[in-house]
Design a protein around this motif. Structure first.
Motif, PDB file in Angstrom:
ATOM      1  N   LEU A  78     -37.497  17.445  52.462  1.00 25.27           N
ATOM      2  CA  LEU A  78     -38.866  17.131  52.053  1.00 25.27           C
ATOM      3  C   LEU A  78     -38.951  17.042  50.524  1.00 25.27           C
ATOM      4  CD1 LEU A  78     -41.212  19.159  54.420  1.00 25.27           C
ATOM      5  CD2 LEU A  78     -40.556  16.765  54.527  1.00 25.27           C
ATOM      6  N   SER A  79     -38.289  17.989  49.837  1.00 27.02           N
ATOM      7  CA  SER A  79     -38.306  17.939  48.369  1.00 27.02           C
ATOM      8  C   SER A  79     -37.675  16.649  47.880  1.00 27.02           C
ATOM      9  CB  SER A  79     -37.530  19.131  47.801  1.00 27.02           C
ATOM     10  OG  SER A  79     -37.887  20.305  48.460  1.00 27.02           O
ATOM     11  N   GLY A  80     -36.547  16.279  48.515  1.00 29.97           N
ATOM     12  CA  GLY A  80     -35.880  15.042  48.126  1.00 29.97           C
ATOM     13  C   GLY A  80     -36.770  13.842  48.351  1.00 29.97           C
ATOM     14  N   THR A  81     -37.508  13.869  49.444  1.00 29.27           N
ATOM     15  CA  THR A  81     -38.411  12.753  49.742  1.00 29.27           C
ATOM     16  C   THR A  81     -39.462  12.617  48.644  1.00 29.27           C
ATOM     17  OG1 THR A  81     -38.106  13.354  52.032  1.00 29.27           O
ATOM     18  CG2 THR A  81     -39.806  11.739  51.536  1.00 29.27           C
ATOM     19  N   ILE A  82     -39.964  13.763  48.205  1.00 29.46           N
ATOM     20  CA  ILE A  82     -40.974  13.736  47.143  1.00 29.46           C
ATOM     21  C   ILE A  82     -40.387  13.090  45.892  1.00 29.46           C
ATOM     22  CG2 ILE A  82     -42.330  15.177  45.596  1.00 29.46           C
ATOM     23  CD1 ILE A  82     -42.646  17.150  47.895  1.00 29.46           C
ATOM     24  N   VAL A  83     -39.192  13.530  45.536  1.00 28.98           N
ATOM     25  CA  VAL A  83     -38.553  12.968  44.346  1.00 28.98           C
ATOM     26  C   VAL A  83     -38.335  11.469  44.516  1.00 28.98           C
ATOM     27  CG1 VAL A  83     -36.471  13.044  42.943  1.00 28.98           C
ATOM     28  CG2 VAL A  83     -37.461  15.156  43.807  1.00 28.98           C
ATOM     29  N   ALA A  84     -37.877  11.091  45.724  1.00 25.91           N
ATOM     30  CA  ALA A  84     -37.605   9.671  45.963  1.00 25.91           C
ATOM     31  C   ALA A  84     -38.875   8.847  45.811  1.00 25.91           C
ATOM     32  CB  ALA A  84     -37.031   9.502  47.375  1.00 25.91           C
ATOM     33  N   MET A  85     -39.977   9.375  46.329  1.00 25.92           N
ATOM     34  CA  MET A  85     -41.226   8.618  46.239  1.00 25.92           C
ATOM     35  C   MET A  85     -41.649   8.438  44.784  1.00 25.92           C
ATOM     36  SD  MET A  85     -43.750   9.615  49.331  1.00 25.92           S
ATOM     37  CE  MET A  85     -43.632  11.355  49.135  1.00 25.92           C
ATOM     38  N   LEU A  86     -41.480   9.511  44.017  1.00 23.26           N
ATOM     39  CA  LEU A  86     -41.887   9.416  42.618  1.00 23.26           C
ATOM     40  C   LEU A  86     -40.974   8.485  41.846  1.00 23.26           C
ATOM     41  CD1 LEU A  86     -42.926  13.102  42.027  1.00 23.26           C
ATOM     42  CD2 LEU A  86     -44.368  11.117  42.405  1.00 23.26           C
ATOM     43  N   LEU A  87     -39.680   8.535  42.182  1.00 19.40           N
ATOM     44  CA  LEU A  87     -38.728   7.637  41.521  1.00 19.40           C
ATOM     45  C   LEU A  87     -39.084   6.192  41.801  1.00 19.40           C
ATOM     46  CD1 LEU A  87     -35.117   9.043  41.890  1.00 19.40           C
ATOM     47  CD2 LEU A  87     -36.404   8.538  39.824  1.00 19.40           C
ATOM     48  N   CYS A  88     -39.427   5.925  43.051  1.00 17.79           N
ATOM     49  CA  CYS A  88     -39.777   4.560  43.426  1.00 17.79           C
ATOM     50  C   CYS A  88     -40.950   4.062  42.601  1.00 17.79           C
ATOM     51  CB  CYS A  88     -40.148   4.489  44.888  1.00 17.79           C
ATOM     52  SG  CYS A  88     -38.726   4.500  45.930  1.00 17.79           S
ATOM     53  N   ARG A  89     -41.774   4.982  42.239  1.00 16.69           N
ATOM     54  CA  ARG A  89     -42.949   4.598  41.484  1.00 16.69           C
ATOM     55  C   ARG A  89     -42.573   4.232  40.049  1.00 16.69           C
ATOM     56  NH1 ARG A  89     -48.951   6.958  41.464  1.00 16.69           N
ATOM     57  NH2 ARG A  89     -49.707   4.970  40.723  1.00 16.69           N
ATOM     58  N   ILE A  90     -41.570   4.938  39.547  1.00 20.28           N
ATOM     59  CA  ILE A  90     -41.183   4.722  38.156  1.00 20.28           C
ATOM     60  C   ILE A  90     -40.337   3.462  38.026  1.00 20.28           C
ATOM     61  CG2 ILE A  90     -39.860   5.675  36.232  1.00 20.28           C
ATOM     62  CD1 ILE A  90     -40.576   8.459  37.395  1.00 20.28           C
TER      63      ILE A  90
END
Lengths: 537, 537
Positions: free
Chosen positions: B29-41
């Protein structure tokens, strides 16, 4: 495929199967849906007749028993079976549902939803009559609530919302009391002594085994039996309904559409009586005996109160509704005339009590035929003139001779005219009440006169007299052939049962004899606290 | 020097070899959060829709917890404290983690269907959603006072932001602010309680607390004893924090405002997920008193009675307040308060039975059924409450209103949504054959058993029974509006796609029926979970 063991499940679930297929009907194919739903009730009725064929007369015990574990960790089983008591009521219900389905042709609004709910209701009713597991019984009991709420609430008269919620609330409140009693008995049967009967550890929901424990006397304490009986009795008395729990009935019956009124009066009220016979008495013989006088008194009050209330009505349908309160009073009276010797605790005049029980059962069947008939007759005229004011009718016998004749027969059956079905039950019950208390027997016999009063008066105001005075005189047309068919279907059993009551007694007598034996020994076996005898009512 | 090296070595071993492996779902779940934020950047990836990433992460976490649970039941994995005893990895925790992940999947699906976060906001929204779930998962596995506080805060902070997510709506911002202020207050009190408890016992580890407390509480010390008084005070303060999360009376004031202000999807999420986490934590905190001396048990017993009284008050207050509501989300908010009351009854029965003086094999069986009932209730609650909120959200998208009177006659326009709502509502009322009934029965049965230990539990049981009837009053209003009232002319038409939306509604509403008809398998699993938690077997 159709052994006695499987027939019970078929009877319960055939209506649901038909309801399921109804979902796939085209919305506009109204006629096809009605015929299909009618087929469902017809099949169920014939299955119930087949069940009579499987029944062994002379065996008072449960027949066609089937038990499948459902929730094993709670010892809950899918357990069905039937004896003479449930068999007669099942056949009656299947018949009333069939007739009401025929009477449902006039329903025009949301036909599909109506038919589906109607058939689900039949499943709930049949399930209650067959269930031999308390949990299963409770589930079916509540399953009936949901369709009934909508059937009254959507298809009812002007005050339908009020009537529907009132019905729902009363029954749910009764259900919650029953639920507490259910838990009391479940945990009460978790004792080591009870294990000898259940054969497993933990409590039991098995109604037969619980009754056996109650008969042994030493498992359920007198306190538990009294508390349990009060809870169960209120739960069922709401359904019967007896005074003072009857106030939902006039509203629900009056606001419901005609076919649903027929089912309410013909079938749902019987569930209350059935519950008292099947659960409240066998599970708490001690509590029942302690409360016997109160029960008899409540029965008599219901008879008289219902009759007086019916006399006072000006709404034709409301009058019929109150007549149900009065007639169902006989049922409670017949069940409860359990007189014991104060010294030994042995039932005195047990044959009279058995007679009362038989009378109560007969009264349920007879009322199950005559009362839907009365509601139907009210419905026929209401469909034409759209009012039910007794004072605005009159002279219908000249305008609708055929209808008036049929209505007269049905109403006389409700009145208790000898030769028609209403007579036998009332006579049996009043006779047995004489053994219990002469005063109360005389009072309850007085109810017969009041009944004659309100029914004859109503007949006079509606059918006799010079001319029709109310609105829509132009709409008064003779009965249609469908209506006539329903009328005949209801009239024939009135005669048959009135002339040959053994149709019912043949099946109920053995089961009731066994029940009376069980209750008698159950009371004697229960160790009595000395103080309770004097303080309890 | 060498010793420190050894310590570090052992710490590393413990962390890398066992803890991290068992902590994978949270890491996913933590990784998913990071991935989502990365996708945004990253400009290349910003076209990847965040909901699919979130859904993928939730699915992975769910599948992983499912495997873990399966292995725990099968015996290939064993319960063990992880991260030096900060968290507990056992069946109970894993069940709740699995539960939360499943719920996360359903909530994300719902938001995709109802489209509440638009493309722009989606990554933010799902980050908050996953973050809150992460916090709740930690709550469910907390084994240390520190993690209790961290878990509660981690679950709360994203929730505050989610409540205010409907930017530009005054009600939404007000709700969020209210939630923050209340939450901060409750957290402060809780932290104070935790510090008192940690100071008294010199440890934060939950399983140690009971033992440590018995060292400082002298035998026979009453409430006048300063140490006992401090312990009671500290426990109450911790309970305040949890009561806030559970919206237990009198800490419920935020609940209706927050639910009204937040989007229905968020309200549905908060009502189920944060309650599940908080109940898991409450059970762990309650059980922390076990293993102590008789004096400690007595304190815990008194707390159990207190919780029972709170539960009765909560259920009654919630149901009575719901009656006056006209906004469906407010009504459902009060309904969640009432349901928290029912579930709290199970915790109360658990504490009372666990810490009563007359413990034995039988009382252990009852404690098992308390936890079984709680979990079963939560499990049914997931479907019935999410179902209700989902339908509110889906209907809102069409008629732009959440007032009950705007639901009038909806049944004619969207029969499927109304059917789903009816199922959820019948289950919320607790009518058989719905899952809500069986769950309630298990809880009532445990409370009934607890009445034999302390008379106050009769009061709790009575409140539960009466509230079942109270509940009917207002739930039925929704059905009345949808089914019994006609659709006003000119009202907005409701149309929806059968394929994804209808299927989704059926998928979350039909389990409420399934869990009532076939509860055996789940009940056994939950009983097993309880058994492992309480007896280690």
């Amino acid at each position: 495929m159709f052994t006695a063991e499987t027939l019970t499940s078929w009877i319960i679930f055939v209506p649901t199967i038909f309801a399921f297929f109804l979902v796939f009907f085209e919305k506009k194919a109204v006629e096809a849906m009605r015929v299909f739903a009618l087929a469902g009730t017809v099949v169920t009725f014939f299955l119930s007749l087949a069940l009579i064929g499987q029944f062994t007369v002379g065996d008072g015990g449960m027949q066609g028993k089937i038990s499948v574990p459902w929730i094993a960790s709670w010892n809950i089983n899918y357990q069905l079976g039937y004896d003479g008591i449930s068999l007669t009521l099942v056949v009656l219900s299947a018949f009333v549902f069939l007739v009401s389905m025929l009477a449902s042709w006039g329903i025009e609004k949301h036909v599909k939803g109506y038919l589906i709910l109607f058939l689900i209701l039949e499943t709930g009713v049949m399930g209650v009559f067959f269930a031999l597991d308390f949990f299963l019984f409770y589930v079916f009991w509540e399953v009936m609530l949901l369709p009934m709420y909508f059937l009254i609430g959507v298809w009812g008269g002007p005050r339908r919302e009020y009537a529907a919620i009132k019905f729902f609330l009363y029954t749910l409140a009764g259900g919650v009391l029953m639920l507490i009693a259910l838990l009391m008995y479940y945990f009460g049967s978790a004792t080591p002594e009870a294990m000898a009967i259940t054969g497993h550890s933990g409590g039991s929901f098995d109604l037969l085994k619980l009754a056996e424990m109650a008969q042994r006397g030493d498992i359920f304490s007198p306190g538990l039996q009294v508390a349990g009986f009060i809870l169960l009795f209120i739960g069922f008395a709401i359904k019967v309904p007896t005074f003072p729990f009857h106030t939902w009935l006039p509203d629900a019956h009056v606001e419901a559409p005609t076919p649903i009124s027929m089912i309410l009066a013909g079938v749902l009220l019987k569930l209350g009586g059935y519950g008292i016979i099947r659960i409240a008495f066998p599970l708490c013989p001690y509590g029942a005996q302690v409360a016997a006088y109160a029960l008899v008194a409540i029965g008599v009050i219901s008879i008289i109160y219902g009759a007086f209330a019916a006399l006072a009505q000006t709404d034709f349908k409301r009058m019929v509704a109150y007549s149900s309160v009065s007639h169902m009073g006989y049922v409670l009276l017949g069940i409860a005339v359990w007189k014991i010797s104060e010294v030994t605790g042995v039932a005195e005049g047990r044959d009279y009590w058995l007679m009362g029980m038989n009378g109560a059962m007969f009264q349920m069947i007879a009322h199950g035929v005559s009362s839907p008939g009365m509601f139907f007759m009210v419905g026929v005229i209401y469909d034409r003139v759209h009012h039910r004011d007794l004072n605005q009718f009159g002279g219908l016998s000249g305008l609708m001779p055929n209808y008036s004749g049929m209505a007269a027969v049905i109403f006389f059956a409700g009145l208790g005219l000898p030769g028609l079905c209403g007579f036998i039950g009332e006579v049996f019950v009043v006779l047995s009440a004489w053994n219990y208390s002469k005063t109360l027997a005389i009072v309850s016999a007085g109810g017969v006169i009041l009944t004659a009063g309100y029914i004859l008066w109503a007949l006079q105001r509606v059918y006799l007299g010079p001319a029709y005075k109310g609105p829509h005189p132009e709409a008064i047309t003779p009965m249609t052939s469908r209506e006539q068919a329903i009328g005949w279907l209801l009239i024939v059993p009135c005669f048959v049962l009135g002339v040959y009551p053994n149709f019912v007694f043949n099946y109920t007598n053995d089961s009731l004899t066994k029940l009376v034996d069980t209750l008698d020994s159950g009371y004697q076996n229960t160790p009595k606290p000395n103080s309770v005898q004097t303080t309890q009512k | 020097m060498n010793e420190i090296g050894l310590l570090v070595q052992r710490l590393l071993d413990e962390t890398t070899k066992t803890s991290v492996g068992l902590f994978v779902p949270e890491l996913v779940l933590s990784g998913t959060i990071v991935a989502m934020l990365l996708c945004r950047i990253l400009p290349l990836l910003w076209r990847v829709p965040a909901q699919w990433i979130a859904l993928l992460g939730a699915f992975t976490a769910f599948a992983w917890t499912l495997c873990q649970f399966d292995q725990l039941v099968g015996g290939t994995l064993h319960a063990t404290p992880i991260f030096t005893g900060l968290l507990m990895f056992d069946q109970f925790a894993t069940f709740f983690r699995m539960f939360l992940c499943l719920f996360l999947i359903l909530t994300i699906t719902l938001t995709v269907l109802s489209g509440i976060p638009d493309r722009e906001d989606a990554p933010d929204f799902y980050t908050l959603l996953l973050g809150a779930t992460l916090g709740m998962m930690i709550m469910a596995s907390a084994n240390h006072l520190l993690m209790v506080f961290l878990g509660v805060e981690m679950a709360s902070v994203p929730s505050y932001a989610m409540v205010g997510f409907l930017k530009g709506r005054k009600k939404s911002s007000e709700a969020a602010l209210k939630y923050v202020v209340y939450g901060a207050g409750a957290a402060g009190v809780m932290l104070y309680g935790i510090s008192l408890l940690a100071g008294l016992t010199g440890t934060g580890s939950l399983p140690e607390i009971g033992h440590r407390l018995s060292l400082i509480v002298s035998q026979g010390a009453g409430i006048s004893d300063p140490i006992v008084r401090t312990i009671v005070l500290a426990s109450l303060m911790v309970l305040v924090g949890l009561a806030f999360k559970l919206s237990v009376f009198p800490f419920h004031f935020w609940c209706p405002d927050v639910f009204e202000g937040a989007a229905a999807e968020v309200a549905g999420f908060l009502s189920v997920a944060s309650k599940a986490g908080a109940f898991a934590l409450l059970v762990r905190f309650g059980l922390a008193f076990s293993g102590g001396s008789a004096a400690v048990s007595e304190i815990a017993f008194a707390l159990g009675i207190g919780i029972g009284v709170l539960a009765a008050a909560t259920a009654t207050f919630g149901n009575l307040s719901a009656y006056g509501q006209t906004n469906i989300k407010r009504m459902l908010a009060y309904s969640t308060i009432a349901h928290a009351g029912y579930m709290l009854m199970a915790v109360s029965a658990l504490m009372v039975m666990k810490f009563s003086k007359h413990g034995g094999a039988e009382s252990t069986a009852v404690t098992l059924s308390c936890i079984e009932g709680l979990i079963y209730y939560l499990f049914v609650y997931l479907f019935m409450n999410l179902g209700a909120f989902a339908i509110v959200a889906l209907v809102r998208n069409q008629i732009f209103s959440e007032e009950i009177e705007d639901y009038n006659g909806l049944a004619t326009q969207c029969p499927l949504l109304c059917f789903g709502m009816a199922l959820c509502i019948f289950s919320l009322i607790g009518l058989p054959p719905m899952g809500g009934f069986f769950a309630k029965l298990v809880i009532f049965a445990s409370v009934f058993k607890a009445t034999s230990v302390h008379w106050a539990m009769w009061f709790v049981l009575g409140a539960g029974a009466i509230n079942t009837v109270f509940g009917l009053f207002y739930y039925i209003r929704i059905l009345k509006a949808m089914y019994l009232k006609p659709r006003p002319d000119g009202a907005r038409k409701v149309s929806y796609d059968l394929m994804p939306v209808g299927l989704f509604v059926l998928m979350i509403c039909l389990p409420t029926l399934g869990l009532g008809v076939l509860p055996a398998r789940f009940a056994e699993t939950f009983n097993n979970v309880a058994s492992v938690l309480l007896t280690g077997r």
